[in-house]
Design a protein around this motif. Structure first.
Motif, short mmCIF file in Angstrom:
data_model
loop_
_atom_site.label_atom_id
_atom_site.label_comp_id
_atom_site.label_asym_id
_atom_site.label_seq_id
_atom_site.Cartn_x
_atom_site.Cartn_y
_atom_site.Cartn_z
N LEU A 82 0.83 -1.21 0.00
CA LEU A 82 0.00 0.00 0.00
C LEU A 82 0.86 1.25 0.00
O LEU A 82 0.52 2.25 -0.64
N TRP A 83 1.97 1.20 0.72
CA TRP A 83 2.87 2.36 0.78
C TRP A 83 3.43 2.69 -0.60
O TRP A 83 3.48 3.87 -1.00
N GLN A 84 3.85 1.68 -1.34
CA GLN A 84 4.40 1.92 -2.66
C GLN A 84 3.34 2.50 -3.58
O GLN A 84 3.61 3.43 -4.38
N ARG A 85 2.13 2.00 -3.50
CA ARG A 85 1.04 2.54 -4.31
C ARG A 85 0.72 3.98 -3.91
O ARG A 85 0.48 4.84 -4.76
N TYR A 86 0.72 4.24 -2.61
CA TYR A 86 0.45 5.59 -2.13
C TYR A 86 1.50 6.57 -2.66
O TYR A 86 1.17 7.67 -3.11
N LYS A 87 2.77 6.15 -2.64
CA LYS A 87 3.84 7.00 -3.17
C LYS A 87 3.67 7.23 -4.67
O LYS A 87 3.78 8.36 -5.16
N ASP A 88 3.42 6.16 -5.41
CA ASP A 88 3.36 6.25 -6.87
C ASP A 88 2.13 6.99 -7.38
O ASP A 88 2.21 7.73 -8.36
N GLU A 89 0.99 6.78 -6.71
CA GLU A 89 -0.28 7.25 -7.26
C GLU A 89 -0.81 8.53 -6.62
O GLU A 89 -1.60 9.24 -7.26
N TRP A 90 -0.38 8.86 -5.38
CA TRP A 90 -1.07 9.92 -4.67
C TRP A 90 -0.21 11.05 -4.14
O TRP A 90 -0.72 12.14 -3.89
N ILE A 91 1.08 10.84 -3.94
CA ILE A 91 1.91 11.89 -3.36
C ILE A 91 1.91 13.14 -4.22
O ILE A 91 1.69 14.26 -3.74
N GLN A 92 2.13 12.96 -5.52
CA GLN A 92 2.17 14.13 -6.40
C GLN A 92 0.79 14.74 -6.55
O GLN A 92 0.64 15.97 -6.64
N VAL A 93 -0.24 13.91 -6.57
CA VAL A 93 -1.61 14.42 -6.70
C VAL A 93 -1.98 15.31 -5.52
O VAL A 93 -2.58 16.38 -5.68
N LEU A 94 -1.61 14.87 -4.32
CA LEU A 94 -1.96 15.62 -3.11
C LEU A 94 -1.06 16.83 -2.89
O LEU A 94 -1.34 17.65 -2.01
N GLY A 95 0.03 16.92 -3.65
CA GLY A 95 0.82 18.14 -3.61
C GLY A 95 2.01 18.11 -2.71
O GLY A 95 2.69 19.13 -2.54
N ASN A 96 2.32 16.98 -2.07
CA ASN A 96 3.46 16.94 -1.16
C ASN A 96 4.80 17.01 -1.88
O ASN A 96 5.82 17.25 -1.25
N ASP A 97 4.80 16.81 -3.20
CA ASP A 97 6.05 16.82 -3.96
C ASP A 97 6.22 18.11 -4.76
O ASP A 97 7.07 18.22 -5.60
N SER A 98 5.35 19.06 -4.49
CA SER A 98 5.36 20.28 -5.29
C SER A 98 6.53 21.19 -4.93
O SER A 98 6.82 21.42 -3.76
N GLU A 99 7.20 21.73 -5.94
CA GLU A 99 8.29 22.68 -5.72
C GLU A 99 7.74 24.10 -5.53
O GLU A 99 8.39 24.95 -4.93
#
Length: 357
Positions: A82-99
């Motif tokens: 689940l963690w790998q899926r959360y990283k791949d599918e949702w981190i960028q969508v939720l904005g935590n990786d935004s510069e």
């Protein structure tokens, strides 16, 4: 089958009819590049992932977390996939990786997605749950060197973060904190002390964990004005080799709670088996509580979102059960009504003229 239920009809009413999110946010920058249909489809994707999280919730509570003899913590096995899926599918969508400084999603839509994930599996969501406020703290207060070392790793969720304030004698009264940091060379500090009730405090989902530790610099004075925020990585990043070195952070026990047993609720010890190195957030002494105000506000809201997600799911389960449960006889199987009693005098149904006297 997932233990979680959610009504997209209710969420869409909340977003589009009650708060008119399309008019408030989607009609202007930076959110006017996507329309309502895009976000409706995103909610459906989020619901599907929430159902996957919900399937693992009860199983993770039964498995619980275990402290192994080598000092590592074993968490429920389902959480790794689940963690790998959360990283791949949702981190960028939720904005935590935004510069950028602009949020990736309108705030209400982000909250609706977080409500689904937290309501479906709050134990899983504690892992990496502090990354978002940690990123905010680093952007607000971190030095250039601290941002270069920690920010990208936290944004990509290669590393995670934890907040360490509570001690056995210091719960809500943080003036009783006794964790101490002594200056070393090169602007580093040696931390010693213990922290308890640290949610997701140790695990193997990420390669490193950054602890935001409340402590005192070279003093045990019991005032809130002598508290500082120290960045203590579980593994110290060697600036020359780039390798991660043991920083002598130990998990000595896992504390039992009534629920959230899939969350590693840890007791951590710093500096017992060797020097635990740290840097001071923003290189500012005695400003820990002021720096951490945004974090504490976010933590309260996150707790409320978990409660909302769980309560909503519980209500939908109850409503579904009430609609299916059979009570009494079907109307078609009811017996005929008995004939009414007749007054012996008038041969009519019981009257007030003589029968009630």
């Amino acid at each position: 089958m997932s233990a979680y239920k959610v009504s997209l009809r209710e969420l869409r009413f909340f977003l589009w009819e009650l708060h008119k999110t399309d008019q408030t946010f989607l009609a202007r920058a930076p959110f006017n590049d996507k329309n309502r249909a895009y976000y409706d489809a995103l909610l459906e994707r989020a619901r599907a992932f929430a159902y996957e999280l919900g399937k693992a919730y009860q199983a993770s509570d039964r498995q619980e977390c275990r402290l192994l003899e080598n000092g590592t913590v074993e968490i429920p096995k389902e959480f790794h996939g689940l963690w790998q899926r959360y990283k791949d599918e949702w981190i960028q969508v939720l904005g935590n990786d935004s510069e950028s400084q602009q949020p990736a999603l309108p705030p209400l839509i982000r909250q609706a997605i977080q409500e689904m994930f937290m309501g479906a599996n709050p134990a899983f969501m504690t892992y990496g749950g502090f990354n978002f406020p940690a990123i905010k703290l680093l952007k607000l207060h971190g030095t250039a060197a601290q941002k270069a070392t920690y920010l990208r790793k936290l944004q990509h969720y290669d590393w995670d973060a934890c907040f360490c304030a509570t001690e056995q004698q210091a719960g809500s009264d943080l003036t009783a904190v006794t964790t101490v940091a002594k200056p070393l060379e090169n602007g580093e500090y040696a931390v010693s002390g213990e922290k308890v009730y640290i949610s997701a405090g140790m695990h193997t989902l990420t390669e490193n964990t950054v602890y935001f530790v409340l402590g005192r610099i070279n003093t045990t004075t019991s005032t809130s004005y002598s508290l500082s925020c120290l960045l203590v990585p579980r593994f110290w990043p060697n600036p020359e080799t780039g390798e991660l070195e043991d920083n002598h952070v130990e998990c000595t026990s896992l504390l039992r709670k009534m629920g959230l047993k899939g969350c590693a609720n840890t007791q951590l010890v710093f500096g017992r088996s060797g020097t635990t190195r740290a840097v001071l957030l923003g290189d500012r002494k005695n400003a820990g509580l002021l720096q951490l105000v945004p974090l504490m506000n976010q933590a309260r809201m996150s707790t409320a979102i978990i409660g909302l997600g769980l309560a909503s799911s519980a209500y939908l389960h109850s409503a579904d059960f009430a609609g299916k449960r059979l009570q009494g006889r079907a109307i078609t199987a009811a017996r005929p009504m008995p004939a009414p009693l007749l007054c012996p005098s008038s041969n009519t149904p019981t009257c007030s003229a003589c029968c009630w006297k």
